[in-house]
Design a protein around this motif. Sequence first.
Motif, PDB file in Angstrom:
ATOM      1  N   ILE A  55       0.838  -1.208   0.000  1.00  0.00           N
ATOM      2  CA  ILE A  55       0.000   0.000   0.000  1.00  0.00           C
ATOM      3  C   ILE A  55       0.869   1.253   0.000  1.00  0.00           C
ATOM      4  O   ILE A  55       0.629   2.198  -0.765  1.00  0.00           O
ATOM      5  CB  ILE A  55      -0.958  -0.013   1.207  1.00  0.00           C
ATOM      6  N   ILE A  56       1.885   1.257   0.837  1.00  0.00           N
ATOM      7  CA  ILE A  56       2.774   2.424   0.920  1.00  0.00           C
ATOM      8  C   ILE A  56       3.512   2.626  -0.393  1.00  0.00           C
ATOM      9  O   ILE A  56       3.634   3.757  -0.884  1.00  0.00           O
ATOM     10  CB  ILE A  56       3.756   2.275   2.102  1.00  0.00           C
ATOM     11  N   SER A  57       3.993   1.534  -0.996  1.00  0.00           N
ATOM     12  CA  SER A  57       4.748   1.685  -2.245  1.00  0.00           C
ATOM     13  C   SER A  57       3.877   2.181  -3.387  1.00  0.00           C
ATOM     14  O   SER A  57       4.373   2.846  -4.291  1.00  0.00           O
ATOM     15  CB  SER A  57       5.433   0.374  -2.631  1.00  0.00           C
ATOM     16  N   SER A  58       2.591   1.883  -3.343  1.00  0.00           N
ATOM     17  CA  SER A  58       1.730   2.335  -4.440  1.00  0.00           C
ATOM     18  C   SER A  58       1.124   3.715  -4.189  1.00  0.00           C
ATOM     19  O   SER A  58       0.808   4.426  -5.142  1.00  0.00           O
ATOM     20  CB  SER A  58       0.620   1.318  -4.710  1.00  0.00           C
ATOM     21  N   THR A  59       0.984   4.121  -2.935  1.00  0.00           N
ATOM     22  CA  THR A  59       0.351   5.423  -2.672  1.00  0.00           C
ATOM     23  C   THR A  59       1.328   6.566  -2.454  1.00  0.00           C
ATOM     24  O   THR A  59       0.978   7.719  -2.703  1.00  0.00           O
ATOM     25  CB  THR A  59      -0.588   5.342  -1.449  1.00  0.00           C
ATOM     26  N   SER A  60       2.540   6.279  -2.001  1.00  0.00           N
ATOM     27  CA  SER A  60       3.471   7.380  -1.701  1.00  0.00           C
ATOM     28  C   SER A  60       3.829   8.239  -2.916  1.00  0.00           C
ATOM     29  O   SER A  60       3.944   9.463  -2.769  1.00  0.00           O
ATOM     30  CB  SER A  60       4.722   6.870  -0.994  1.00  0.00           C
ATOM     31  N   PRO A  61       3.981   7.684  -4.125  1.00  0.00           N
ATOM     32  CA  PRO A  61       4.227   8.588  -5.256  1.00  0.00           C
ATOM     33  C   PRO A  61       3.049   9.536  -5.518  1.00  0.00           C
ATOM     34  O   PRO A  61       3.254  10.676  -5.906  1.00  0.00           O
ATOM     35  CB  PRO A  61       4.430   7.645  -6.446  1.00  0.00           C
ATOM     36  N   PHE A  62       1.832   9.051  -5.258  1.00  0.00           N
ATOM     37  CA  PHE A  62       0.663   9.916  -5.466  1.00  0.00           C
ATOM     38  C   PHE A  62       0.570  11.002  -4.403  1.00  0.00           C
ATOM     39  O   PHE A  62       0.153  12.126  -4.693  1.00  0.00           O
ATOM     40  CB  PHE A  62      -0.626   9.082  -5.495  1.00  0.00           C
ATOM     41  N   VAL A  63       0.962  10.679  -3.174  1.00  0.00           N
ATOM     42  CA  VAL A  63       0.998  11.699  -2.120  1.00  0.00           C
ATOM     43  C   VAL A  63       2.019  12.765  -2.501  1.00  0.00           C
ATOM     44  O   VAL A  63       1.754  13.975  -2.392  1.00  0.00           O
ATOM     45  CB  VAL A  63       1.330  11.066  -0.751  1.00  0.00           C
ATOM     46  N   GLY A  64       3.197  12.329  -2.968  1.00  0.00           N
ATOM     47  CA  GLY A  64       4.216  13.278  -3.406  1.00  0.00           C
ATOM     48  C   GLY A  64       3.763  14.100  -4.601  1.00  0.00           C
ATOM     49  O   GLY A  64       4.002  15.308  -4.672  1.00  0.00           O
ATOM     50  N   LEU A  65       3.075  13.463  -5.529  1.00  0.00           N
ATOM     51  CA  LEU A  65       2.568  14.172  -6.706  1.00  0.00           C
ATOM     52  C   LEU A  65       1.524  15.212  -6.313  1.00  0.00           C
ATOM     53  O   LEU A  65       1.492  16.314  -6.868  1.00  0.00           O
ATOM     54  CB  LEU A  65       1.972  13.180  -7.707  1.00  0.00           C
ATOM     55  N   PHE A  66       0.703  14.873  -5.342  1.00  0.00           N
ATOM     56  CA  PHE A  66      -0.278  15.846  -4.845  1.00  0.00           C
ATOM     57  C   PHE A  66       0.440  17.076  -4.292  1.00  0.00           C
ATOM     58  O   PHE A  66       0.045  18.214  -4.578  1.00  0.00           O
ATOM     59  CB  PHE A  66      -1.155  15.201  -3.756  1.00  0.00           C
ATOM     60  N   GLY A  67       1.497  16.856  -3.514  1.00  0.00           N
ATOM     61  CA  GLY A  67       2.266  17.985  -2.984  1.00  0.00           C
ATOM     62  C   GLY A  67       2.887  18.819  -4.083  1.00  0.00           C
ATOM     63  O   GLY A  67       2.930  20.051  -4.009  1.00  0.00           O
ATOM     64  N   THR A  68       3.347  18.165  -5.148  1.00  0.00           N
ATOM     65  CA  THR A  68       3.940  18.886  -6.269  1.00  0.00           C
ATOM     66  C   THR A  68       2.896  19.724  -6.998  1.00  0.00           C
ATOM     67  O   THR A  68       3.147  20.895  -7.317  1.00  0.00           O
ATOM     68  CB  THR A  68       4.601  17.897  -7.249  1.00  0.00           C
ATOM     69  N   VAL A  69       1.745  19.147  -7.251  1.00  0.00           N
ATOM     70  CA  VAL A  69       0.689  19.883  -7.962  1.00  0.00           C
ATOM     71  C   VAL A  69       0.257  21.104  -7.165  1.00  0.00           C
ATOM     72  O   VAL A  69       0.124  22.208  -7.715  1.00  0.00           O
ATOM     73  CB  VAL A  69      -0.516  18.952  -8.254  1.00  0.00           C
ATOM     74  N   VAL A  70       0.084  20.929  -5.864  1.00  0.00           N
ATOM     75  CA  VAL A  70      -0.307  22.068  -5.028  1.00  0.00           C
ATOM     76  C   VAL A  70       0.802  23.112  -5.025  1.00  0.00           C
ATOM     77  O   VAL A  70       0.531  24.328  -5.117  1.00  0.00           O
ATOM     78  CB  VAL A  70      -0.657  21.602  -3.598  1.00  0.00           C
ATOM     79  N   GLY A  71       2.056  22.680  -4.943  1.00  0.00           N
ATOM     80  CA  GLY A  71       3.177  23.622  -4.961  1.00  0.00           C
ATOM     81  C   GLY A  71       3.247  24.405  -6.263  1.00  0.00           C
ATOM     82  O   GLY A  71       3.504  25.619  -6.263  1.00  0.00           O
ATOM     83  N   ILE A  72       2.995  23.744  -7.387  1.00  0.00           N
ATOM     84  CA  ILE A  72       3.017  24.433  -8.685  1.00  0.00           C
ATOM     85  C   ILE A  72       1.859  25.409  -8.782  1.00  0.00           C
ATOM     86  O   ILE A  72       2.021  26.549  -9.253  1.00  0.00           O
ATOM     87  CB  ILE A  72       3.003  23.405  -9.837  1.00  0.00           C
ATOM     88  N   LEU A  73       0.686  25.000  -8.327  1.00  0.00           N
ATOM     89  CA  LEU A  73      -0.471  25.906  -8.341  1.00  0.00           C
ATOM     90  C   LEU A  73      -0.213  27.145  -7.486  1.00  0.00           C
ATOM     91  O   LEU A  73      -0.562  28.262  -7.889  1.00  0.00           O
ATOM     92  CB  LEU A  73      -1.725  25.180  -7.858  1.00  0.00           C
ATOM     93  N   GLU A  74       0.375  26.957  -6.322  1.00  0.00           N
ATOM     94  CA  GLU A  74       0.694  28.098  -5.463  1.00  0.00           C
ATOM     95  C   GLU A  74       1.730  29.009  -6.118  1.00  0.00           C
ATOM     96  O   GLU A  74       1.646  30.232  -6.020  1.00  0.00           O
ATOM     97  CB  GLU A  74       1.190  27.619  -4.104  1.00  0.00           C
TER      98      GLU A  74
END
Length: 186
Positions: free
Chosen positions: A101-120
Amino acid sequence: MIDLLLNYLSNSSAITFIVLAVLSAYLILTFWIFIYRFMSLNTLVINEEKSLNALTSKSSFVNPLSSLQKCANGAKQKELLQACEISIIKDASVGVSWLSIISSTSPFVGLFGTVVGILESFAKFSTHSKVGFSIIAPAISEALVATAAGIFVAIFAYTFHQLLVRKIYELDTYLKAQTKILVSKG
Protein backbone atom coordinates in the motif's frame (compact mmCIF):
# COMPACT_ATOMS: atom_id res chain seq x y z
CA MET A 1 22.81 22.02 2.43
CA ILE A 2 21.07 22.87 5.69
CA ASP A 3 20.53 26.45 4.49
CA LEU A 4 18.91 25.10 1.34
CA LEU A 5 16.61 22.86 3.38
CA LEU A 6 15.67 25.67 5.77
CA ASN A 7 15.00 28.01 2.84
CA TYR A 8 12.79 25.36 1.24
CA LEU A 9 10.81 24.84 4.43
CA SER A 10 10.41 28.57 5.08
CA ASN A 11 8.90 29.05 1.60
CA SER A 12 6.65 25.99 1.83
CA SER A 13 2.92 25.96 2.41
CA ALA A 14 0.89 23.98 4.93
CA ILE A 15 0.05 21.38 2.26
CA THR A 16 3.76 20.79 1.64
CA PHE A 17 4.34 20.25 5.35
CA ILE A 18 1.42 17.82 5.51
CA VAL A 19 2.66 15.91 2.46
CA LEU A 20 6.20 15.68 3.83
CA ALA A 21 4.85 14.63 7.24
CA VAL A 22 2.77 11.85 5.68
CA LEU A 23 5.73 10.67 3.62
CA SER A 24 7.96 10.75 6.70
CA ALA A 25 5.42 8.63 8.59
CA TYR A 26 5.28 6.25 5.62
CA LEU A 27 9.08 5.93 5.63
CA ILE A 28 9.24 5.23 9.36
CA LEU A 29 6.42 2.68 9.08
CA THR A 30 8.14 1.03 6.12
CA PHE A 31 11.39 0.54 7.99
CA TRP A 32 9.62 -0.60 11.17
CA ILE A 33 7.54 -3.22 9.34
CA PHE A 34 10.53 -4.46 7.38
CA ILE A 35 12.89 -4.80 10.32
CA TYR A 36 10.31 -6.45 12.57
CA ARG A 37 8.92 -8.83 9.94
CA PHE A 38 12.32 -9.70 8.44
CA MET A 39 13.75 -10.69 11.80
CA SER A 40 10.73 -12.80 12.75
CA LEU A 41 10.53 -14.39 9.29
CA ASN A 42 14.22 -15.16 9.32
CA THR A 43 13.82 -16.99 12.63
CA LEU A 44 10.85 -18.95 11.31
CA VAL A 45 12.68 -19.92 8.12
CA ILE A 46 15.76 -21.07 10.02
CA ASN A 47 13.66 -23.18 12.41
CA GLU A 48 11.67 -24.79 9.59
CA GLU A 49 14.84 -25.46 7.60
CA LYS A 50 16.36 -27.23 10.60
CA SER A 51 13.17 -29.22 11.06
CA LEU A 52 13.13 -30.24 7.40
CA ASN A 53 16.79 -31.24 7.55
CA ALA A 54 16.04 -33.38 10.59
CA LEU A 55 13.13 -35.05 8.81
CA THR A 56 15.16 -35.75 5.66
CA SER A 57 18.13 -37.12 7.57
CA LYS A 58 15.92 -39.96 8.84
CA SER A 59 16.70 -39.06 12.43
CA SER A 60 14.02 -39.33 15.05
CA PHE A 61 14.83 -35.82 16.23
CA VAL A 62 12.08 -33.31 15.58
CA ASN A 63 12.95 -29.66 15.98
CA PRO A 64 10.90 -28.42 18.95
CA LEU A 65 11.06 -24.86 17.58
CA SER A 66 9.25 -25.82 14.38
CA SER A 67 5.99 -23.91 14.05
CA LEU A 68 4.47 -26.75 12.06
CA GLN A 69 5.28 -29.28 14.78
CA LYS A 70 3.89 -26.97 17.49
CA CYS A 71 0.68 -26.36 15.56
CA ALA A 72 0.05 -29.99 14.65
CA ASN A 73 1.04 -31.34 18.09
CA GLY A 74 2.78 -34.27 16.49
CA ALA A 75 -0.26 -35.27 14.44
CA LYS A 76 0.35 -36.42 10.87
CA GLN A 77 -3.04 -35.99 9.24
CA LYS A 78 -2.74 -34.23 5.91
CA GLU A 79 -5.69 -31.88 6.49
CA LEU A 80 -4.43 -30.79 9.91
CA LEU A 81 -0.92 -30.16 8.61
CA GLN A 82 -2.26 -28.14 5.67
CA ALA A 83 -4.43 -26.08 8.01
CA CYS A 84 -1.34 -25.42 10.13
CA GLU A 85 0.60 -24.35 7.00
CA ILE A 86 -2.11 -21.85 6.12
CA SER A 87 -2.23 -20.51 9.68
CA ILE A 88 1.54 -20.09 9.88
CA ILE A 89 1.75 -18.33 6.50
CA LYS A 90 -1.15 -16.05 7.44
CA ASP A 91 0.58 -15.07 10.67
CA ALA A 92 3.94 -14.66 8.91
CA SER A 93 2.54 -12.28 6.31
CA VAL A 94 0.94 -9.82 8.72
CA GLY A 95 1.95 -6.28 7.80
CA VAL A 96 3.40 -7.12 4.41
CA SER A 97 0.37 -5.74 2.58
CA TRP A 98 1.05 -2.36 4.20
CA LEU A 99 4.35 -2.19 2.35
CA SER A 100 2.48 -2.74 -0.90
CA ILE A 101 0.00 0.00 0.00
CA ILE A 102 2.77 2.42 0.92
CA SER A 103 4.75 1.69 -2.24
CA SER A 104 1.73 2.34 -4.44
CA THR A 105 0.35 5.42 -2.67
CA SER A 106 3.47 7.38 -1.70
CA PRO A 107 4.23 8.59 -5.26
CA PHE A 108 0.66 9.92 -5.47
CA VAL A 109 1.00 11.70 -2.12
CA GLY A 110 4.22 13.28 -3.41
CA LEU A 111 2.57 14.17 -6.71
CA PHE A 112 -0.28 15.85 -4.84
CA GLY A 113 2.27 17.98 -2.98
CA THR A 114 3.94 18.89 -6.27
CA VAL A 115 0.69 19.88 -7.96
CA VAL A 116 -0.31 22.07 -5.03
CA GLY A 117 3.18 23.62 -4.96
CA ILE A 118 3.02 24.43 -8.68
CA LEU A 119 -0.47 25.91 -8.34
CA GLU A 120 0.69 28.10 -5.46
CA SER A 121 3.72 29.21 -7.50
CA PHE A 122 1.53 30.22 -10.44
CA ALA A 123 -0.80 32.06 -8.09
CA LYS A 124 2.17 34.07 -6.79
CA PHE A 125 3.29 34.85 -10.35
CA SER A 126 -0.14 36.10 -11.40
CA THR A 127 0.56 39.47 -9.81
CA HIS A 128 3.72 40.00 -11.88
CA SER A 129 3.45 41.56 -15.32
CA LYS A 130 6.51 39.74 -16.70
CA VAL A 131 7.75 36.42 -15.44
CA GLY A 132 10.78 34.73 -16.95
CA PHE A 133 12.11 31.22 -16.81
CA SER A 134 14.66 32.27 -14.17
CA ILE A 135 11.79 33.02 -11.78
CA ILE A 136 9.55 30.05 -12.64
CA ALA A 137 12.26 27.35 -12.62
CA PRO A 138 13.22 27.61 -8.91
CA ALA A 139 9.56 27.57 -7.88
CA ILE A 140 8.84 24.49 -9.98
CA SER A 141 11.97 22.72 -8.74
CA GLU A 142 10.94 23.36 -5.13
CA ALA A 143 7.53 21.89 -5.88
CA LEU A 144 9.12 18.75 -7.35
CA VAL A 145 10.73 17.91 -4.01
CA ALA A 146 7.45 16.35 -2.88
CA THR A 147 7.39 13.99 -5.87
CA ALA A 148 11.00 13.03 -5.26
CA ALA A 149 10.19 12.30 -1.61
CA GLY A 150 7.22 10.14 -2.64
CA ILE A 151 9.32 8.14 -5.08
CA PHE A 152 12.08 7.77 -2.47
CA VAL A 153 9.63 6.24 0.02
CA ALA A 154 8.10 4.00 -2.67
CA ILE A 155 11.48 2.55 -3.62
CA PHE A 156 12.13 1.35 -0.07
CA ALA A 157 8.57 0.10 0.47
CA TYR A 158 8.52 -1.86 -2.80
CA THR A 159 11.98 -3.35 -2.26
CA PHE A 160 11.19 -4.38 1.31
CA HIS A 161 7.85 -5.84 0.20
CA GLN A 162 9.59 -8.01 -2.38
CA LEU A 163 12.21 -9.19 0.13
CA LEU A 164 9.54 -10.18 2.65
CA VAL A 165 7.41 -11.93 0.02
CA ARG A 166 10.48 -13.98 -0.90
CA LYS A 167 11.06 -14.93 2.75
CA ILE A 168 7.41 -15.96 3.08
CA TYR A 169 7.79 -18.10 -0.05
CA GLU A 170 10.84 -19.82 1.48
CA LEU A 171 8.90 -20.48 4.67
CA ASP A 172 5.97 -21.89 2.70
CA THR A 173 8.31 -24.18 0.75
CA TYR A 174 9.80 -25.62 3.94
CA LEU A 175 6.35 -26.10 5.47
CA LYS A 176 4.99 -27.88 2.39
CA ALA A 177 8.02 -30.17 2.20
CA GLN A 178 7.68 -31.09 5.86
CA THR A 179 3.97 -31.78 5.42
CA LYS A 180 4.64 -34.14 2.53
CA ILE A 181 7.32 -36.00 4.48
CA LEU A 182 5.20 -36.27 7.62
CA VAL A 183 2.16 -37.52 5.66
CA SER A 184 4.27 -40.06 3.79
CA LYS A 185 5.79 -41.35 7.05
CA GLY A 186 2.24 -41.57 8.43
